[in-house]
Every structure is written in C-alpha cells, then in structure tokens.
Design a protein around this motif. Structure first.
Motif, PDB file in Angstrom:
ATOM      1  N   ARG E  13     -61.352   8.331   5.774  1.00 58.28           N
ATOM      2  CA  ARG E  13     -61.303   9.557   6.568  1.00 58.28           C
ATOM      3  C   ARG E  13     -60.583   9.347   7.901  1.00 58.28           C
ATOM      4  O   ARG E  13     -59.845  10.213   8.380  1.00 58.28           O
ATOM      5  CB  ARG E  13     -62.752  10.009   6.818  1.00 58.28           C
ATOM      6  N   LEU E  14     -60.784   8.150   8.479  1.00 59.85           N
ATOM      7  CA  LEU E  14     -60.195   7.866   9.796  1.00 59.85           C
ATOM      8  C   LEU E  14     -58.827   7.204   9.679  1.00 59.85           C
ATOM      9  O   LEU E  14     -58.199   6.896  10.691  1.00 59.85           O
ATOM     10  CB  LEU E  14     -61.148   6.978  10.606  1.00 59.85           C
ATOM     11  N   ASP E  15     -58.364   6.984   8.460  1.00 55.72           N
ATOM     12  CA  ASP E  15     -57.044   6.399   8.211  1.00 55.72           C
ATOM     13  C   ASP E  15     -56.869   5.047   8.906  1.00 55.72           C
ATOM     14  O   ASP E  15     -55.878   4.808   9.608  1.00 55.72           O
ATOM     15  CB  ASP E  15     -55.957   7.398   8.677  1.00 55.72           C
ATOM     16  N   GLU E 108     -56.941  13.713  14.351  1.00 52.40           N
ATOM     17  CA  GLU E 108     -56.587  15.100  14.689  1.00 52.40           C
ATOM     18  C   GLU E 108     -57.776  16.057  14.784  1.00 52.40           C
ATOM     19  O   GLU E 108     -57.710  17.057  15.489  1.00 52.40           O
ATOM     20  CB  GLU E 108     -55.617  15.661  13.647  1.00 52.40           C
ATOM     21  N   THR E 109     -58.823  15.756  14.056  1.00 51.11           N
ATOM     22  CA  THR E 109     -59.978  16.668  14.151  1.00 51.11           C
ATOM     23  C   THR E 109     -61.243  15.975  14.659  1.00 51.11           C
ATOM     24  O   THR E 109     -62.008  16.555  15.418  1.00 51.11           O
ATOM     25  CB  THR E 109     -60.299  17.303  12.772  1.00 51.11           C
ATOM     26  N   LEU E 110     -61.455  14.711  14.267  1.00 48.94           N
ATOM     27  CA  LEU E 110     -62.679  14.011  14.666  1.00 48.94           C
ATOM     28  C   LEU E 110     -62.501  13.226  15.963  1.00 48.94           C
ATOM     29  O   LEU E 110     -63.477  12.730  16.528  1.00 48.94           O
ATOM     30  CB  LEU E 110     -63.092  13.013  13.577  1.00 48.94           C
ATOM     31  N   GLY E 111     -61.267  13.082  16.435  1.00 45.15           N
ATOM     32  CA  GLY E 111     -60.953  12.125  17.490  1.00 45.15           C
ATOM     33  C   GLY E 111     -61.449  12.507  18.867  1.00 45.15           C
ATOM     34  O   GLY E 111     -61.757  13.676  19.154  1.00 45.15           O
ATOM     35  N   ASN E 112     -61.510  11.486  19.745  1.00 46.45           N
ATOM     36  CA  ASN E 112     -61.937  11.690  21.126  1.00 46.45           C
ATOM     37  C   ASN E 112     -61.083  12.746  21.820  1.00 46.45           C
ATOM     38  O   ASN E 112     -61.607  13.644  22.486  1.00 46.45           O
ATOM     39  CB  ASN E 112     -61.844  10.371  21.900  1.00 46.45           C
ATOM     40  N   ALA E 113     -59.747  12.613  21.678  1.00 49.16           N
ATOM     41  CA  ALA E 113     -58.867  13.534  22.391  1.00 49.16           C
ATOM     42  C   ALA E 113     -58.949  14.946  21.815  1.00 49.16           C
ATOM     43  O   ALA E 113     -58.979  15.931  22.556  1.00 49.16           O
ATOM     44  CB  ALA E 113     -57.428  13.023  22.329  1.00 49.16           C
ATOM     45  N   ALA E 114     -59.017  15.041  20.480  1.00 50.77           N
ATOM     46  CA  ALA E 114     -59.066  16.372  19.857  1.00 50.77           C
ATOM     47  C   ALA E 114     -60.330  17.123  20.273  1.00 50.77           C
ATOM     48  O   ALA E 114     -60.295  18.310  20.591  1.00 50.77           O
ATOM     49  CB  ALA E 114     -59.008  16.219  18.327  1.00 50.77           C
ATOM     50  N   ARG E 115     -61.442  16.401  20.309  1.00 52.99           N
ATOM     51  CA  ARG E 115     -62.702  17.062  20.676  1.00 52.99           C
ATOM     52  C   ARG E 115     -62.787  17.361  22.178  1.00 52.99           C
ATOM     53  O   ARG E 115     -63.410  18.337  22.590  1.00 52.99           O
ATOM     54  CB  ARG E 115     -63.886  16.182  20.254  1.00 52.99           C
TER      55      ARG E 115
END
Lengths: 256, 256, 256, 256, 256, 256
Positions: E13-15, E108-115
């Motif tokens: 999921r986190l590639d 892109e969706t779970l990441g620190n910056a995205a959130r």
C-alpha cells in the motif's frame, strides 16, 4: 523573447536532460540574474566562454552569450583568479552566459559533427561516439570515395587560426564512410575501427593517437579543436536569427 | 644481469612504489615470462610500447624493451585486436616489456622534465606539477633571462617528427624561471601561474590551454609530446649501458 | 564458420549483454587475433581456461577453446607469471579463448543449473539466484518427493575427481522442490529459504553455510564446484556440434 | 572483571583499531547492554557465534560469548529471521557477544595462524597475507624439511568434524618453509608463490585454487575452515583463564 | 491477521519498493521473529520508535509497533547501548517493529504531507519535494488566499509539545498555493521558490533556512518536526482499525 | 596589509589544510579578484555570508567580508538565482569574501566552541567532536558544578534573535563537565555520552535528539545556531583589529 523562454527553448531543442549525468559541463544557463523582465534582444555566439568573448559580447551590447565551452566543469570551488575575471565580466556588463557542450556535439541536425558532415558533402548515416551512454558524434558517407588528400584539402578551408590540418594516413587509399567526433576525438579511434569506417575526422589528438590509428589501420584527420566546433555554435546563431533576435558570431580561433 | 634484478633495480631507482596508486599505467614489468634463468644481455628503449617498437626490439635481438608508454592503462579486459598484436609480438619474439610512466616524468635526475631542463641550460629549482600527491615535473631557472623566441628556437632543435613548436606567447617579454611538465601538460597552467614562474614548457596542449594561458598571463611552449618525452628514456638507456647491457634507442617520432 | 560469427552467435544466444555490468569476468572473446579470414573448424570445451587446457586444446588442433572460467577477472594488470603462461599458450598455438561465466550459469536451457535440474529428473520452475539484478540459477521440482539420501546418491554419479558429495541435512525429510546455484552457491541459502524450497543444490560451500543452513532449516547438497559446472560447457559443445564444428570436451576435474 | 574492562583489554591486546577499516566484521562488543555493574565471571568461547552456541553459552551460565565469526557483516539492516533468533538468544539469556575476526587471524602470538604454526612444530618467521594493508597470516619454518604426507598426517589430527584434509600436491617433494592463512585462504596462493615458500596451509579453498596451485608449483593443504580457526579462540580462552574468569570452549565442528 | 500479511499489505500500500534505494531507513519489518503463527490482534502507532514507545506498546499488549522513525539508519554495526535497549524492549515484550519513513512522508493519500494539506483545508495539487528521484511532499492550494498569520494560527493548533510555530515571513502578503515537506524540509526552499508557490510548510529548519527563505522571497512555516509527522502515522492507525485490529496511537511530542 | 597576506595569515592560523578533505565548505578566499595591489584597510565580519551582509559590508566600505558560512558548499554548478545575487553583490561592490567553516568551529583558542566555553566560565579540557578525523568542538569543565537552570540562564544572555534556549534535561542534576559543538551539534550526543560528560551544549537540534538525549541520560542545551557561532567570528574580528585593520561585526541574528 524573455531569457527564461530562450533558455527553456534551447534546453529542450538540444535535449540537455539526456546529457545531464555524463557531461562535466553545467549545460544551460551558467551565469545570469533571475527576474521575469529580462528580454533577450541581442545575442552573441562563440566557441569559448572566456573573459575576452564576454567583453566582445558586451561591446555588441548582447544580453546573452551562447557558447560551447563555459566556465563550470564539475563545479566552481571558488570565484577567484580567472574565474573571477570571467564571472565579473558577465555581471558588470549584465551579459548572461548560456552553455551547451556535449549536447551540441551530438545533436543530429544542429550539432558540430552533423554540420561538419554537411561541410564535407557527406550524408549522415547515424550516431557515433559513445560517451557514457549518449553519443557525441556522427557517422557519414560520401556520395563517392575520395582520397585522404582531397579530404584534407577540404578541411584546410576551415579557419583554424594559423594551424595546418594533420593527417595520420594509415587507412585505405580511398575513403567513403567515416566517423566524426569534433574537438578532442582520438579516444574514439577504436570504436571507429570496430564500426568498419575508413576514417575518423576530429579536431585535436593526443600522442597515443598516432599508434592507435596506425595499428587499427584507420586514417585520422585532425582539423583543429576550434575549427571543428564552430559549426554547432553557428547553427544556434542561425536559429536565434530565425527567432527574431539580433545576433553576432564572435570568431576567435585558438590555433589549437 | 638477470631479468628479476633488472626489474628490481629500475623499480627501486625510479621509486615506482610512490606512484602506485595514482598512475593508471601498470609500471614495472608488464609482459614477461617468469623463471630465474632469464638473462638481460640486450635491451631496447623507446618512448612508445607498440607492436612496431616490439618488432624493432626483436630485430635488435633485445631481451627487454623499456618504454614510457606501455600496453596497460587501468587493466586489460581482453587480449584481442591491437592488444593481441602487441602482446603477441612480445611473446613470439620473447621480448619482455618494462614500463615507467609517471615515475619517469617526475624523477629528479633521470626524469623527462629534469633532463629537458638541462637541454635548455637551466638549473633545477625543485619539483613541480602535483598529480594526486606526487609530482611529475620540475621547476627550473635560466642563468640569465631569454626571450620566448630564443627558447622556441632551442626547442625547435628537438626531433619532433615534422611538427613545429607552438608558442602561446602571453607571458612577460623576458623569461627567467619556468615550469616543465612533459607530454600533455597544459592542465598545469594555473599551478604554474600560481607558482609565479614566467612560462610553462610542455609537449602538447588541449584547446582550452589557449585561453587559460592568455588569462593567466603565462607563456606556454608546446614542443611535442614525443619530443619532450625522449629524455627520460634516453637516460635509462645510458644507465643500462653503465650496467654493461648492450642497448639501442628506437627513435620513432609521432609528430604529435 | 568464421571466428567473428562464432563469437557473435554465442554472445547473442547466451545474452552476454545482460550480464555485462555484474560479472567480473570479461565474457566473450578474451584472447584472439583479429582478421576476417579466421575459420573455426575445430573447437575444444572445458570448465577451466588454464595453461593445461589450452595446451590440450592445441593438441586437438582446436581453433578456439570455450570455457566457463577464463583468464580475466576484473582486468589484467600485467601479462606475467601464470597469466603469461596462459596467454602465451594461446598465442603460440594460435588458440583463441572464448568465455561465458555467469551467463552460462543462469541460462534457461543451456545453463549449468538448468541442465543439472534435468540430470536430477526435475522440471524447471523458474529462475533463481539474484546476483545484482540478473539470475544465475534455477528453481526446479521433482516429479515426486525424494529423500536427501536418494538425491545425494544421484549426485554422487557426477565425476567430481575424488571428492564425495557433502550434505548438510537440516531440511525436511522429503524433498520435492529445490533451488540450484552451481559452483559456489551457499550465499543463496537465505534466498532459498525465503523462497520456500526444501533444498539447495550447489557445488562448494563456505564455512558459514553450515550454520546458515541449520538455522534456516534447509538441506544443502555440495556436489563439487567442478562437477556442477560441466553441464553448461557440455551444452555449448553439443551446440557447436550442431553447427558442424569438430568438437571435444576436455574433462579435467579438480576435486573441488 | 567488569564487562567494559574485559572489552577494552581484548580490543587493545588484539589491536582492533588497526583492522577497523578493512574488516567487514564489527569487531569488539557486538551485542551487550550498557551499565557499569556488569561483572564477567564466566565466559564461553566458540569459533562461530550462532543461536546454538549462544544457547550453549547460556547453559554454561556465561556472561559473555567470545567468537571469531559474529552476527554482523557490514551492518544489520533488520533484526528478523536468523538474525532475530541470534540476537534474541543473547538478550533473553543476558549473554553478551564479543567478536574478533581478522585481528584474531593475524595476531603474532594469539592468532589462528601463529598457533597453527606451533601445532606444526614450526617457528614463526614473520607476517604474511596482505588484506588491504593489514596481515592475516604468518610465515613459518620447520626445524627440518618434511614431506607433504607427513604434514598432511599431522593436520589430520585436528578435529575437522568428519572431513578429510585435502592436499593439492604441486610443490617440491620436501617442504621447509610455508605460509599460513587460516579459514578461506586460497586467495593468497600467488602471494605465497611470490614469497618463495614451499607450501600454503589453509582451511578451505575455492575451485580455482586447484589450477592456481598447479600453475604456481605450490603445495596447498586444506585442513578445514573450522579446524584451522579454533586455535585463536582457544588462545583467548586461556588468556581469560589467566585473568581469573571461569571459561569453557564450545567445540562445534562444521565439517567445512 | 497474520504478521506476514500485515507486513505485505502495508509494504504494498505504501509502495516501499519505490523508495528502497533512496531511504537510509530500512522500511518494513525491522524487528520481528519469523514463524507463520504470529497473529496481529493489537497494534500501537507512534511517530518515533524508541525504548519508551516500545514499552508503552507492550503495556497496551501490542503485537506490533508501527512507527515513522525506526531503529536502523544505514545498518546497525552493533546491538549495544541505546540500540540494545531498544531491540531488547522489542524482544523481551515480543513486540515487532514495523517502519515506514519516506514512503509515509510522500504517499498521496495516507502521507504526512497529504494529510497536513487537508488539516489546512487545502486541496492537493500534485507531488512535491524530489529526493533522489522519489517525492516526499505535496503541493496544495487553498480555496481562497490567507495571510501568514492565519496559517500560523491554524498550525498552532497542532500538539507540538511546548513549542511555538516559527514563521519566516519573507513571501507575499497573501498565500494561496504552497508546498509541504513534513519533518526537516528546509532543504526544499529553492525547489519551492522555483515551483512558484507562495510558501513552504515544514516541521523544523536549519539555520541557513533563514537566509535562503529571505533571498528567495518565500514564507516558511516551521510547525514542529513531531507535530507535522503525526498525520501519516494516524492514517495508518485508522487503516488498521478498518482491518479489524485493536489500535492505539501513542502521542509523545518531543517539542522539536 | 595586502589581501594575499591577509588570506595566507588566516589560512595558516586556522589550519585550513587539516580540514580540506572533510569540509564541504571551500574555506579561504571564496570570491575575490587577483592582483597584487589590493590592500585590506577595512574588514567586516559576520556569521552568514549572504547578499544582505555583503551589502552591509559594502556600506561600511569593507575590502573583505569574513564569514563562517560562505556561498560554496560542494561546488557551484551555476551562478544564477540566489548565488548570482550573492556573487554580484561582491563583484559590484568590490568586496572579497573570506570563509572559515569547520576550522573556526574547532580551533583551540579562536574557535566557536573554545570561546563559548569561556563565556560559560569553563576551562577547556581537550578537543571533542570527531568529524571525519578532525575535531570541531571542545570539552570543558566548570570550576564548580551548576544546575541545568543556571547554565540555561547564562546561555539566555546570548543574542539569539527572538528565540529561547531549549533544554533537554535528561542528565544529572548537577553539571560539571560538558562537551560543546556549536551550530548543529546533536549528532554528537552519543559521543558525548560515551565520553562521560554530563551535558552537551550546542546551537540547534534535530527531532531525534530528544530521544537520543533521553536514552543516553544526557542534558542537551540548544542555545541557537546563530548565537553559538558568533564567538569565532568575533575572535577573528579582534585579531584583525590587532593587525591594524578597521573592523566591524555585522550582527544579524536569524532566530534559528
């Protein structure tokens, strides 16, 4: 045209990205202030970016100087001595410096080798001269075979600055297909021999070239580093002309 | 003398160990069979180790060929093509190959630069030309100042193989102290300028040398890569003579 | 067939390009004169390219010796001592040397591992043994499970030169799927354990293999470096036969 | 004795600093809690640091296990799988792990090679076996020459774990001076031949050792990796005894 | 869920594969016993993997602790001192450690910056923050421009552990588009300026950030390394909740 | 004083040669025209070499600006953007730039750490802070133990530019001996703990410092990168005063 557009167009046209990891030269804009209002109305072109050509460019009132050999080879540790004089000439005269080194050697239509092939009335037959995965020369074929003397005579028409063409005449009597690597190209003698061409046309050569050419049975023409590398710069000059920029080519042969 | 003694003596005299990590050339014995019974009665000396000089050495009935430029630069991946021809010439004729590259450039008494200083009637004033921590040239002083024309005239006496001395005359009118790096030495223009000498004497030069010399205000003499590197080889030839070996110097100028 | 054709065909068939950056061996033609007239009428095949096998190849009047282990591992610094004797044996007898190291280990049909799988009556189930991005072994499955003793007995049929098969019997009682890396393959014990196979078949093993196999619960067979690497060379020998070349396989077991 | 003292004394005595940049093993304390109150009353010694020997050490109630082969070779990326089992065995049983790899091979009096020389009744004659600037073996001389059979017979007394001594008998009939590199030492065949000794004594060998020994005319004894590396560990065990620590040597031959 | 499934799902999921060569952190399972029977019923989540958080996870009776900062940065040379305490806390309490560093920054969706973009009510407009070929941040746009004070006020709502948001207010008065690199992100000031955004939101900054922001005319918000990196970990915590695992987030702000 | 003398004296006094291979900063003269007639009558001193400080130096009519942080970190690829503005400020105002980075951190009497020790009334007890073989900090002892609060109070007297001292108070109640690494020094927490001191005084810290200090039981004071690095620059300013140069210290705190 704005400076940023000018830089982007040339970077793109010359495919600078493809050469980024193999060229010690920092290609693209090497010296230049930022800011969006910088128009490029006048541009000078030269083989070598040095204090003297920057000052000539300034005398022409150029906004940018486009060169084949720039100031930076592997990163500047200091802006002192010769580097200071070069950078200061740019800054004091507000002349930006744009550089294209290996990309300009290898370009299929604008490149030094491609244009030198045309000068010799030869037809381009593909890329030549591997340099860490990119190519920096061309392979070309004459419409009909010629002798080494005939080719040397043609190359002698170039403006070499008081230097004669040197020929290592170890190949076949009659030359039809040949490779070109402009500038310092004698490291490619073996690749040329392996490729089965009759000759290699280059600018200058190191001492071991004599024996390598002799043992490989290849004719090598050395027509001057400077002389063989004016072609690509002149091609960029013509291109800028087409874009409506006022241009000049600064011819400063080194005799090398 | 036994081959093993010959090799040990030269390695020791030329201080090969000090250059081991910085020289791409494998110095010392590059080609040669083992065995303790191999006498060295006859030795040939040449600047370049190539098939032609090996065959000339064989014609002289030499047991060993001593050269400045050998076959191996960074390791042989294959013994094919030119390398096959060179190695085969050694093996078929039972001629060993002994090489001294940078150590022979920089040696204080036997070296190319040291002997070239003497040829110019100059006195050695110390080592010059840093190359990864070792020095490969000399600094020398003339008994009285001379003009660039006078020095060029003297260098023109060298056997360069149909090549004229090229002078980049950007330094002071009168030259007293100068640096020497034989062969391809124009990378040391800045070190020479920093050292405060009036000129650099070398063999051949790359295109950018023109501008570097001009901007540094240094006179650079290019007297031929071959011509400036016969000195050290001749010095080794004299040394072997003293050791009672029958010797010959194979002069094969390249014009480069 | 011409030498150049022979070399090109084998390089192509064995996919030498894919292994070029990871193999310390210079694969392809390692020793051989150039020239277009060199026919290959007779070829010898051996696991190890050494002076003795070159001389045996010469006694067979071979034009080329094809081997798994060549002379060059990372570049020859000198052609002296053992290297001189090996190269001289080629040159004096005009026997070319052709090498295929890792490509011959990993090839899906001609390779050492693939053919060893067949010898064990197993069916190939995919590639195994990552080595810097290429694979050098195979994964295979037996038609029905066997005991370690049965597999050891089969491996003991190989000609190992006075060496017994060694088994580290730490895996399951019954073996069905196994990995193969011929030669020195115990560095792949963990990859085999992670892949879920019951055993690893290889040639020779380092000391730490004992503990790694024990802790991973994997059975490891060591059937001899030499013995496990005759397979690919024999396959190439058969291939050359098909091409109409006179061939011989030189069997020289090392007991290792 | 405190753990910190124990570690400092051994590091110092074995000169670990000199080997720090060339040994992939992290020498010294590899696993162990900090804190000043940790006494070392009981110590176990083994060639290999693995889960099994840690558990045996725990059964002996050891505070520390001293080994030649530790857990870390170039840094642990993860503490999972086999590494988890090994580290967990230390932590759960509160057994520290102390490692000395190359320093213990090369030490002049306590080392594997030095003690193996004594076992063969030979006198140490200097260091041998260059490994990136440090030495990992010894050179030794017998009081009087012996045959290869006699030496093999003596080596067969070692506890090799069901493995016979293998001899590559390519050297002189009578052996007087020999080199020793314990463990995997066949990479030093050429250095041994160049040094002029009659034989090399080592533990295990790779396949190419056969040909290298044959071509170099050197006799090579392979007495087992494990068997040749018990010597240094036993020497450390004796040393700890002298320091008043309760000790045990855990003998776990691998047959390799 | 089994541990192996848990690890595979998150890695996928986190590639993690895409970040393998550029991240000094060993991502994925860093500490954990093997074996197929290991169920994951309870999981703890924290920004930092240290002895204290492992012990808190154990108090929660967690089977695994999932963190952003793990124990291993470039390989563990030793399991001593602080590393011993950390690893021992895992082993003694049977708590596995799972790590996701750069992949969790850039997702892109779970990441620190995205959130963090969502927390600021901004819409993601693409990836930002090149790190050796992968991206570790985001670019985002506010629905309508805001002042630096408004953004600072919003960031001050984060739990920073007794630390105030620091603003280098050198950009435009009104901020609409901005870049985010959580944690230590001031190395990306120039990339942000080149991208034409109005501001960079990050966690902590080095001294030179002051001048770079000033000279680039960019506003930089530093809201705390810890505070900006809780987002991704909380997102993973929510994900595990969805998978039916009992979870807890361990909040341990560092004030940095 | 001539510029060349000024540069030589400082390079020599600060032992720049010893730091040449480990410091990414090009220490010594970074920007400056050549020529022997350049007198240094007025000199400005600042922590950071940026466009703003160059312009302030020009306003003071300085011939040279001496800084701790220069323009070049690992080589300039281009003189564009921020680098153009910085270099142009030097060239247009004829202000040379002299840099001393790590040498000024570690110098025993003039250095940042040495002078900070004096500010804390502590006596220097030796060098501290290994950085690739050189030291960049000091170890110091107070005449009598103090509490963390007392030390923090003293550090708060520094001009940090609107930033408070941050203390990670994990060490002993009473502090007597401590280590100093000015600027970004939290990478040395473990070396400080191993050295047995009670505290580390530094400028700024990364997030992981919190846990490392906590787990090592060390008190860490972070008094500001800028604030802790004014000391060495002021010392050089005093030195130039002694040499008869007109000086000024440009205080431009960054709050970081």
């Amino acid at each position: 045209m704005q400076l940023a557009d000018f830089v982007d167009r040339l970077n793109d046209r010359l495919d600078h990205d493809a050469y980024a990891t193999v060229d010690a030269s920092s290609n693209g804009l090497q010296v230049g202030a930022g800011g969006t209002e910088r128009p490029i109305d006048r541009a000078a072109f030269a083989v070598d970016g040095v204090e003297a050509t920057v000052r000539e460019a300034a005398a022409f009132d150029a906004d940018v100087l486009v060169v084949h050999h720039g100031f930076v080879w592997g990163g500047l540790d200091r802006v002192t001595g010769i580097e200071y004089d070069r950078v200061a000439a740019c800054i004091e005269n507000d002349v930006a410096l744009y550089v294209s080194h290996l990309p300009l050697d290898g370009h299929e239509t604008l490149g030094n080798a491609a244009r030198l092939a045309s000068f010799l009335d030869a037809e381009r037959r593909g890329s030549f001269g591997d340099h860490g995965g990119v190519t920096i020369g061309q392979r070309a074929r004459l419409p009909s075979p010629r002798s080494a003397e005939e080719i040397e005579a043609r190359l002698s028409k170039l403006d070499t600055g008081d230097r004669s063409v040197r020929t290592l005449d170890f190949g076949p009597d009659s030359i039809e297909e040949f490779a070109i690597v402009t500038g310092s190209g004698t490291d490619w003698i073996r690749e040329a021999a392996d490729a089965g061409v009759d000759a290699l046309v280059t600018g200058e050569g190191k001492q071991q070239a004599y024996h390598e050419a002799r043992e490989a049975g290849l004719t090598v023409f050395m027509a001057g580093h400077y002389a063989t590398e004016t072609f690509g710069v002149r091609a960029l000059c013509d291109l800028a002309d087409e874009w409506g920029i006022e241009t000049t080519f600064l011819d400063r042969p080194t005799g090398l």
